[in-house]
Structure formats: C-alpha cells, structure tokens
Design a protein around this motif. Sequence first.
Motif, short mmCIF file in Angstrom:
data_model
loop_
_atom_site.label_atom_id
_atom_site.label_comp_id
_atom_site.label_asym_id
_atom_site.label_seq_id
_atom_site.Cartn_x
_atom_site.Cartn_y
_atom_site.Cartn_z
N VAL A 69 0.84 -1.21 0.00
CA VAL A 69 0.00 0.00 0.00
C VAL A 69 0.87 1.25 0.00
O VAL A 69 0.62 2.19 -0.76
CB VAL A 69 -0.97 0.00 1.20
CG1 VAL A 69 -1.74 1.31 1.28
CG2 VAL A 69 -1.91 -1.19 1.13
N ILE A 70 1.90 1.28 0.83
CA ILE A 70 2.78 2.45 0.92
C ILE A 70 3.49 2.70 -0.41
O ILE A 70 3.53 3.83 -0.90
CB ILE A 70 3.79 2.28 2.07
CG1 ILE A 70 3.04 2.38 3.41
CG2 ILE A 70 4.90 3.33 2.00
CD1 ILE A 70 3.86 1.96 4.60
N GLU A 71 4.03 1.64 -1.01
CA GLU A 71 4.72 1.81 -2.29
C GLU A 71 3.77 2.34 -3.37
O GLU A 71 4.14 3.21 -4.15
CB GLU A 71 5.32 0.48 -2.74
CG GLU A 71 6.53 0.07 -1.92
CD GLU A 71 6.97 -1.36 -2.18
OE1 GLU A 71 6.48 -2.01 -3.14
OE2 GLU A 71 7.83 -1.84 -1.41
N ARG A 72 2.56 1.83 -3.39
CA ARG A 72 1.57 2.29 -4.37
C ARG A 72 1.24 3.77 -4.15
O ARG A 72 1.17 4.54 -5.11
CB ARG A 72 0.31 1.42 -4.24
CG ARG A 72 -0.79 1.74 -5.18
CD ARG A 72 -0.44 1.29 -6.61
NE ARG A 72 -1.59 1.38 -7.46
CZ ARG A 72 -2.24 0.35 -7.96
NH1 ARG A 72 -1.85 -0.87 -7.70
NH2 ARG A 72 -3.29 0.53 -8.72
N LEU A 73 1.08 4.17 -2.89
CA LEU A 73 0.76 5.57 -2.59
C LEU A 73 1.94 6.48 -2.93
O LEU A 73 1.75 7.57 -3.47
CB LEU A 73 0.37 5.70 -1.12
CG LEU A 73 -0.41 6.94 -0.72
CD1 LEU A 73 -1.67 7.12 -1.55
CD2 LEU A 73 -0.77 6.88 0.75
N GLU A 74 3.16 6.03 -2.65
CA GLU A 74 4.35 6.82 -3.01
C GLU A 74 4.40 7.07 -4.51
O GLU A 74 4.68 8.19 -4.95
CB GLU A 74 5.62 6.09 -2.57
CG GLU A 74 5.88 6.11 -1.09
CD GLU A 74 7.04 5.22 -0.67
OE1 GLU A 74 7.50 5.39 0.47
OE2 GLU A 74 7.48 4.34 -1.46
N GLN A 75 4.11 6.04 -5.29
CA GLN A 75 4.13 6.17 -6.76
C GLN A 75 3.06 7.14 -7.23
O GLN A 75 3.31 7.98 -8.10
CB GLN A 75 3.91 4.81 -7.42
CG GLN A 75 5.04 3.85 -7.25
CD GLN A 75 4.68 2.46 -7.71
OE1 GLN A 75 3.55 2.20 -8.15
NE2 GLN A 75 5.62 1.53 -7.59
N ARG A 76 1.87 7.02 -6.68
CA ARG A 76 0.74 7.84 -7.15
C ARG A 76 0.86 9.30 -6.71
O ARG A 76 0.50 10.20 -7.47
CB ARG A 76 -0.58 7.25 -6.65
CG ARG A 76 -0.84 5.83 -7.10
CD ARG A 76 -1.17 5.71 -8.53
NE ARG A 76 -2.44 6.37 -8.75
CZ ARG A 76 -3.00 6.51 -9.93
NH1 ARG A 76 -2.42 6.04 -10.99
NH2 ARG A 76 -4.15 7.14 -10.06
N LYS B 188 9.45 9.51 -0.10
CA LYS B 188 9.34 8.33 0.75
C LYS B 188 8.35 8.58 1.89
O LYS B 188 8.42 9.59 2.58
CB LYS B 188 10.72 7.99 1.32
CG LYS B 188 10.77 6.73 2.11
CD LYS B 188 11.13 5.57 1.22
CE LYS B 188 11.34 4.33 2.05
NZ LYS B 188 10.41 3.28 1.73
N ILE B 189 7.42 7.64 2.06
CA ILE B 189 6.49 7.70 3.20
C ILE B 189 7.08 6.82 4.29
O ILE B 189 7.23 5.62 4.11
CB ILE B 189 5.09 7.21 2.79
CG1 ILE B 189 4.50 8.12 1.72
CG2 ILE B 189 4.16 7.14 4.02
CD1 ILE B 189 3.18 7.65 1.16
N ALA C 256 7.82 21.45 5.18
CA ALA C 256 6.87 21.27 4.08
C ALA C 256 5.90 20.15 4.50
O ALA C 256 6.18 19.41 5.45
CB ALA C 256 7.61 20.89 2.81
N PRO C 257 4.78 20.01 3.81
CA PRO C 257 3.86 18.92 4.15
C PRO C 257 4.55 17.55 4.05
O PRO C 257 5.36 17.32 3.14
CB PRO C 257 2.76 19.04 3.11
CG PRO C 257 2.77 20.49 2.73
CD PRO C 257 4.22 20.88 2.77
N ILE C 258 4.26 16.69 5.01
CA ILE C 258 4.86 15.35 5.08
C ILE C 258 3.72 14.34 5.25
O ILE C 258 2.77 14.60 5.99
CB ILE C 258 5.80 15.22 6.29
CG1 ILE C 258 6.96 16.21 6.19
CG2 ILE C 258 6.34 13.80 6.42
CD1 ILE C 258 7.80 16.27 7.46
N VAL C 259 3.86 13.18 4.60
CA VAL C 259 2.93 12.08 4.82
C VAL C 259 3.71 10.95 5.48
O VAL C 259 4.79 10.57 5.01
CB VAL C 259 2.30 11.59 3.48
CG1 VAL C 259 1.40 10.39 3.73
CG2 VAL C 259 1.55 12.72 2.81
N ARG C 260 3.18 10.43 6.57
CA ARG C 260 3.78 9.30 7.28
C ARG C 260 2.70 8.24 7.47
O ARG C 260 1.52 8.51 7.30
CB ARG C 260 4.30 9.74 8.65
CG ARG C 260 5.36 10.81 8.59
CD ARG C 260 5.80 11.18 10.00
NE ARG C 260 6.45 12.47 10.06
CZ ARG C 260 7.76 12.66 9.94
NH1 ARG C 260 8.55 11.63 9.75
NH2 ARG C 260 8.27 13.86 10.03
#
Length: 163
Positions: free
Chosen positions: A17-24, A29-30, A43-47
């Motif tokens: 799921v994380i890899e798919r979201l990183e690509q999209r 890197k999440i 800056a905005p960060i997604v974790r």
Amino acid sequence: MSSNSFFRAPSEWVMTVIERLEQRLQLGKIETAYQREETEPSAPIVRYQCGECQSINHTNNDGRKIHEIELRFLVEVPIAQVNFDVVALDLSSRIERELFNQRFGCVDDVEEARLISNLPRRFNPDNGVFLRVVTIKQRIFMGPIEHDWHEIIGTKANVEGIS
C-alpha cells in the motif's frame, strides 16, 4: 500480486500500500510516524502508522486465513504555511481518492479497501505542526491457494462423450 505470489505476513500488505501511494502521490518516501524526537516540518509530510490487525475467525472461500488490517496516513503540515489547515485537508483528501476501493494490484489476495475516516488529529503550535489522519481498513488473505478451486470436475469426460 499474481497467483504465484501471496502475502506471507501483514507487513507485506502494508509495504504494498505504501509503495503504491508513493508512486501515485510522488511526494517522496512515506516513512513511519514513530520518531524519537518531534521536529517542525518545513513542508507537508505524509507518514504511516499501523493500526489494528485482527485475525478473522473464518477462512476465505479458497481456504486462506483472513486478516483485517488498519493503516493510517498522517498528513503533517507546518503551521507557518499559509492556510495550513486547508492544505492538510486537500492533501488528505487526495490520499483518500488514491486509497478508495483499491486492491493495490492484489485482486485475488484482498477485498476492496474501506475508508474509515479523515480527521484533524493534532494542532501543536509548540512544534509548529497541524495533523490530519486518513484511516483505511482492508481484509487480506494470507498464504497461497493450496488447490485449484476453479476446476470443473467431469468436463473432459463430457466433451469426449459427445460425437
């Protein structure tokens, strides 16, 4: 995943799921939300954060064990950014759209992802951060399919008997 690949552990689903979201999203890197010390983002960060993981008390129709896993995506936006709350809302909504009803390329190994929530979670002026959390749950099927359950018994004999 194909019929020759399958989940051996819940963490494999999390990484898929994380890899798919990183690509999209193409935001970089999440990484995990667990950190030794809190720092103010520039800056905005997604974790991500792993939530509940429950074994379901029955098996899938193909005999595999089922796990229901919760995964949270934390959107951190620095409060120094203009309209930080709206920026967090927009980014978290974008994440929702990428996760909604997804099977993440694992059609035979998961049910559709379910969105649970998209909520503001924390406002921390001391560390200059505003946080929203997008939560999903998905049932995954563990292990390989041990037999070919698509085979229709007797079809070859029936075809040979027709003249």
